[in-house]
Design a protein around this motif. Structure first.
Motif, PDB file in Angstrom:
ATOM      1  N   ALA A   1       0.842  -1.195   0.000  1.00 46.35           N
ATOM      2  CA  ALA A   1       0.000   0.000   0.000  1.00 46.35           C
ATOM      3  C   ALA A   1       0.883   1.254   0.000  1.00 46.35           C
ATOM      4  O   ALA A   1       2.062   1.192   0.356  1.00 46.35           O
ATOM      5  CB  ALA A   1      -0.898  -0.004   1.232  1.00 46.35           C
ATOM      6  N   PRO A   2       0.334   2.389  -0.415  1.00 47.71           N
ATOM      7  CA  PRO A   2       1.128   3.624  -0.366  1.00 47.71           C
ATOM      8  C   PRO A   2       1.606   3.916   1.057  1.00 47.71           C
ATOM      9  O   PRO A   2       0.925   3.618   2.036  1.00 47.71           O
ATOM     10  CB  PRO A   2       0.124   4.693  -0.843  1.00 47.71           C
ATOM     11  N   ALA A   3       2.787   4.490   1.148  1.00 44.30           N
ATOM     12  CA  ALA A   3       3.346   4.834   2.460  1.00 44.30           C
ATOM     13  C   ALA A   3       2.507   5.913   3.108  1.00 44.30           C
ATOM     14  O   ALA A   3       2.197   6.921   2.490  1.00 44.30           O
ATOM     15  CB  ALA A   3       4.786   5.297   2.307  1.00 44.30           C
ATOM     16  N   ARG A   4       2.135   5.674   4.350  1.00 42.55           N
ATOM     17  CA  ARG A   4       1.385   6.675   5.099  1.00 42.55           C
ATOM     18  C   ARG A   4       1.704   6.483   6.565  1.00 42.55           C
ATOM     19  O   ARG A   4       1.930   5.351   7.015  1.00 42.55           O
ATOM     20  CB  ARG A   4      -0.123   6.553   4.866  1.00 42.55           C
ATOM     21  N   PRO A   5       1.763   7.546   7.319  1.00 42.75           N
ATOM     22  CA  PRO A   5       2.067   7.390   8.748  1.00 42.75           C
ATOM     23  C   PRO A   5       0.953   6.613   9.428  1.00 42.75           C
ATOM     24  O   PRO A   5      -0.210   6.993   9.374  1.00 42.75           O
ATOM     25  CB  PRO A   5       2.148   8.841   9.258  1.00 42.75           C
ATOM     26  N   ALA A   6       1.314   5.492  10.001  1.00 49.85           N
ATOM     27  CA  ALA A   6       0.297   4.657  10.641  1.00 49.85           C
ATOM     28  C   ALA A   6       0.962   3.740  11.646  1.00 49.85           C
ATOM     29  O   ALA A   6       2.151   3.438  11.566  1.00 49.85           O
ATOM     30  CB  ALA A   6      -0.448   3.824   9.585  1.00 49.85           C
ATOM     31  N   VAL A   7       0.181   3.304  12.613  1.00 50.46           N
ATOM     32  CA  VAL A   7       0.592   2.268  13.563  1.00 50.46           C
ATOM     33  C   VAL A   7      -0.437   1.155  13.463  1.00 50.46           C
ATOM     34  O   VAL A   7      -1.642   1.412  13.459  1.00 50.46           O
ATOM     35  CB  VAL A   7       0.647   2.808  15.000  1.00 50.46           C
ATOM     36  N   TYR A   8       0.034  -0.084  13.342  1.00 52.97           N
ATOM     37  CA  TYR A   8      -0.868  -1.225  13.267  1.00 52.97           C
ATOM     38  C   TYR A   8      -0.492  -2.268  14.320  1.00 52.97           C
ATOM     39  O   TYR A   8       0.688  -2.575  14.509  1.00 52.97           O
ATOM     40  CB  TYR A   8      -0.798  -1.896  11.889  1.00 52.97           C
ATOM     41  N   ASN A   9      -1.514  -2.817  14.959  1.00 51.09           N
ATOM     42  CA  ASN A   9      -1.328  -3.987  15.816  1.00 51.09           C
ATOM     43  C   ASN A   9      -1.508  -5.246  14.979  1.00 51.09           C
ATOM     44  O   ASN A   9      -2.407  -5.313  14.139  1.00 51.09           O
ATOM     45  CB  ASN A   9      -2.365  -4.005  16.948  1.00 51.09           C
ATOM     46  N   VAL A  10      -0.670  -6.250  15.219  1.00 53.41           N
ATOM     47  CA  VAL A  10      -0.710  -7.462  14.407  1.00 53.41           C
ATOM     48  C   VAL A  10      -0.635  -8.691  15.317  1.00 53.41           C
ATOM     49  O   VAL A  10       0.299  -8.823  16.116  1.00 53.41           O
ATOM     50  CB  VAL A  10       0.451  -7.504  13.396  1.00 53.41           C
ATOM     51  N   ALA A  11      -1.607  -9.585  15.189  1.00 53.72           N
ATOM     52  CA  ALA A  11      -1.613 -10.853  15.932  1.00 53.72           C
ATOM     53  C   ALA A  11      -2.333 -11.896  15.104  1.00 53.72           C
ATOM     54  O   ALA A  11      -3.201 -11.578  14.288  1.00 53.72           O
ATOM     55  CB  ALA A  11      -2.284 -10.683  17.290  1.00 53.72           C
TER      56      ALA A  11
ATOM     57  N   ALA B   1      -8.781  -3.519   8.144  1.00 47.98           N
ATOM     58  CA  ALA B   1      -9.625  -2.516   7.501  1.00 47.98           C
ATOM     59  C   ALA B   1      -8.857  -1.710   6.456  1.00 47.98           C
ATOM     60  O   ALA B   1      -9.400  -1.373   5.406  1.00 47.98           O
ATOM     61  CB  ALA B   1     -10.219  -1.590   8.561  1.00 47.98           C
ATOM     62  N   GLU B   2      -7.596  -1.408   6.725  1.00 49.54           N
ATOM     63  CA  GLU B   2      -6.860  -0.503   5.838  1.00 49.54           C
ATOM     64  C   GLU B   2      -6.011  -1.211   4.791  1.00 49.54           C
ATOM     65  O   GLU B   2      -5.675  -0.607   3.766  1.00 49.54           O
ATOM     66  CB  GLU B   2      -5.991   0.440   6.677  1.00 49.54           C
ATOM     67  N   THR B   3      -5.641  -2.464   5.024  1.00 50.31           N
ATOM     68  CA  THR B   3      -4.804  -3.169   4.037  1.00 50.31           C
ATOM     69  C   THR B   3      -5.428  -4.466   3.531  1.00 50.31           C
ATOM     70  O   THR B   3      -4.973  -5.019   2.521  1.00 50.31           O
ATOM     71  CB  THR B   3      -3.428  -3.520   4.617  1.00 50.31           C
ATOM     72  N   GLY B   4      -6.438  -4.981   4.219  1.00 52.20           N
ATOM     73  CA  GLY B   4      -7.040  -6.253   3.832  1.00 52.20           C
ATOM     74  C   GLY B   4      -6.332  -7.472   4.402  1.00 52.20           C
ATOM     75  O   GLY B   4      -6.767  -8.607   4.176  1.00 52.20           O
ATOM     76  N   TRP B   5      -5.249  -7.255   5.168  1.00 54.16           N
ATOM     77  CA  TRP B   5      -4.527  -8.408   5.719  1.00 54.16           C
ATOM     78  C   TRP B   5      -5.362  -9.112   6.772  1.00 54.16           C
ATOM     79  O   TRP B   5      -6.021  -8.494   7.600  1.00 54.16           O
ATOM     80  CB  TRP B   5      -3.210  -7.963   6.356  1.00 54.16           C
TER      81      TRP B   5
END
Length: 633
Positions: free
Chosen positions: A535-545, A588-592
């Motif tokens: 995805a395009p670079a954008r300032p973001a923080v994501y939690n991943v589990a 929601a933002e990347t579909g992962w």
């Protein structure tokens, strides 16, 4: 030729002394003694009896051979063992390899290519019938006393031989088999165990060549896997991932669809097919000769029971074996035909990524290199960089945070990234940043101020340093906060790794009522990074589990993938626990979405902790240290 003086021992428990004496009596020269468990009423373990069994080597011996008491020995075995000792005086020789181990794949490949000996993978050493040079035998007891610490006997043997620089040679076929009797050492949970390929008569002559393979397909715990050599390390990956890397997925899948329906459960059918297809590919790449049909029948007959012996009973497997063998032989032929097909008919295989693109830095070097390969698999070509260099300047850096260890730290990486003109930075942080938070579940906007807990503060400081650097240089910076990572080479500071180490070393896990846990499978970690990078670079923080567990479920995962051990309730100490994270934002933002089988990843981590020798664990109870094993993370 030097004179060979062979001695031996059968390690046993008093309850099975008659069986041990019968094994010792098979040596016509009477060189094998029976050694009984010095503490027969103690906790069951082969490790305790192994020490006196190896140390009883004769003063004038050149080699010493130790059997366990549940073996079947081929006719002519002892002259054969003497010839092996003379031919390979400085090596360990394993006369048995079980169909349930990774090395079953090594024996299968060796048998199908006509080899008499094969070099073992870096796995626990098959120790049912093992011969060592006498000097090594004399040194085993001291090593085990210093480094055993409750680890399984075959793991201690592997670490001892690794530390001593002694290579392990596997006999092909095995000249010793496992007699199917109940295990007194607690190994019956591993199910029906026999040799991958056994001959009841030892050959009078044999070649002294020893084959080694760059790729080894194997079937274990119901999963098709491939061991792939990278320099001096082995990567153990799902076979379908390996087939995708080499452009053979379509041929494999088409063959399976065309195969006759045999009534096998679908997961069994697919994983047997994957294993045998990949085996056919590898064999055809090594030789143009067709294997002996009797050998092919034998090794494919053992493939199913080896992969399924912990999931099915022996009686169930006996009924399945003919169908599995027929399916495996068809897949083996299909894999060989696919490997032999003209290059134009095969999918294009992407070459290795060049120096530009995505650089993975920081963290444990082996984990970083593994992550780079997984990112490449996910369509984001990446390479591992121990440190950034101007002449190999990437456009994107994925940096694995590790604020508690020495290594290539954030400050150094950021200075090098600025010199190299890096255009994007993804910082792989940790859920530990939420440690001590008073929420039950944390979203990405927390914490909003520096955390009070020291470990959480260390992660916060690294994130802030990256963001400040991005603001100063105009470089987009993104942060992914990962739950406890599970998989080979993953950090060993987490709760699951700690409990696995406790299980391997026969220590109870200390569970605390009410806690909940999250983990991220190492493959899901790579896929999440790939989704963000796509995805395009954008300032973001994501939690991943990948998954969440209640406390006792988590303890069961550790025991079920390492060694079955009890756990007990521990008092609540007041030490903050890492809360759960909400993970909806990245979806929601990347579909992962998580897709990996987390038990598969946990099993891979447990095996790495025990079997894939690495310097931070050899010689200690674990990288976390003995003190950490006595208190949970």
């Amino acid at each position: 030729m030097n004179t060979i003086v062979l001695t031996g021992a059968v390690m046993t428990h008093p309850r099975r002394i008659a069986a041990a004496e019968a094994i010792a009596a098979k040596d016509p020269k009477g060189r094998v003694r029976v050694v009984t468990d010095p503490d027969p009423s103690g906790p069951p373990t082969a490790l305790r009896t192994a020490n006196p069994s190896w140390s009883c080597v004769g003063d004038d011996s050149t080699h010493h051979l130790v059997f366990q008491d549940d073996v079947l020995i081929a006719d002519g075995f002892f002259p054969y063992a003497e010839k092996a000792a003379a031919a390979f005086p400085g090596e360990a020789v394993a006369f048995y390899e079980g169909w349930e181990g990774r090395n079953s794949g090594v024996v299968r490949l060796a048998a199908l290519t006509g080899a008499s000996w094969a070099r073992a993978l870096d796995e626990h050493v098959p120790s049912l019938a093992l011969m060592l040079p006498a000097e090594a035998a004399r040194g085993y007891e001291r090593f085990a006393a210093e480094h055993g610490n409750g680890w399984p006997y075959d793991v201690v043997v592997q670490r001892f031989l690794k530390a001593s620089g002694i290579p392990v040679r596997l006999a092909v076929p095995s000249t010793v088999d496992h007699d199917d009797v109940p295990s007194l050492a607690g190994n019956s949970t591993h199910g029906w165990r026999r040799a991958t390929f056994f001959s009841d008569r030892a050959e009078d002559t044999f070649s002294d060549d020893c084959v080694s393979f760059p790729v080894v397909p194997y079937y274990q715990y119901g999963e098709a896997k491939c061991a792939v050599r990278h320099g001096d390390r082995w990567e153990h990956l799902d076979t379908d991932r390996y087939l995708k890397r080499v452009g053979m997925t379509a041929q494999c899948d088409a063959g399976l669809v065309a195969a006759a329906d045999d009534g096998l459960p679908e997961p069994v059918r697919r994983h047997v097919w994957l294993t045998a297809f990949a085996t056919g590919m590898v064999v055809r790449g090594l030789t143009t000769r067709d294997p002996d049909p009797a050998v092919a029948d034998a090794v494919m007959d053992a493939l199913g029971p080896g992969g399924l012996c912990e999931e099915y009973t022996g009686a169930e497997l006996v009924g399945m074996m003919p169908r599995i063998r027929a399916l495996a032989l068809a897949a083996f032929a299909a894999g060989g035909d696919a490997r032999r097909a003209p290059a134009a008919a095969q999918a294009a295989v992407p070459g290795p990524p060049d120096g530009a693109g995505i650089a993975v830095t920081g963290g444990d070097p082996a984990f970083a290199a593994q992550l780079a390969r997984l990112l490449t698999d996910a369509g984001r070509p990446a390479t591992h960089h121990p440190r950034l260099e101007r002449n190999r300047a990437p456009h994107t850096v994925v940096h694995l945070g590790r604020p508690y260890d020495d290594g290539y730290g954030v400050s150094e990486m950021l200075a090098d990234a600025e010199k190299a003109g890096v255009e994007r930075l993804v910082y792989a942080g940790s859920a530990e940043i939420y440690r001590g938070a008073d929420q039950d579940e944390c979203a990405e906007e927390a914490p909003s101020a520096p955390p009070r807990h020291a470990e959480a503060r260390a992660w916060w400081d690294e994130e802030e340093e990256c963001r400040s650097w991005g603001a100063a240089t105009g470089t987009p910076v993104q942060v992914l906060r990962f739950a406890e990572i599970v998989g080979p080479h993953a950090p060993t500071r987490g709760v699951l790794a700690t409990w696995m180490l406790r299980a391997w070393t026969r220590r109870t896990a200390l569970v605390v009522a009410g806690r909940r846990h999250q983990i991220v499978d190492y493959r899901d970690m790579a896929d999440a990074l790939a989704a963000v990078l796509a995805a395009p670079a954008r300032p973001a923080v994501y939690n991943v589990a990948s998954a969440r567990f209640e406390e006792t479920e988590f303890a069961e995962l550790a025991a079920g993938t390492a060694r079955r051990t009890p756990y007990e309730q521990a008092p609540v100490t007041g030490e903050p626990h890492t809360p759960l994270m909400s993970t909806g934002l990245i979806t929601a933002e990347t579909g992962w979405r998580p897709s990996a089988q987390v038990r598969n990843g946990a099993r891979a981590q447990a095996q790495w902790l025990a079997c894939d020798t690495h310097d931070d664990i050899v010689g200690t109870v674990g990288a976390v240290g003995a003190a950490r094993l006595d208190s949970d993370a």
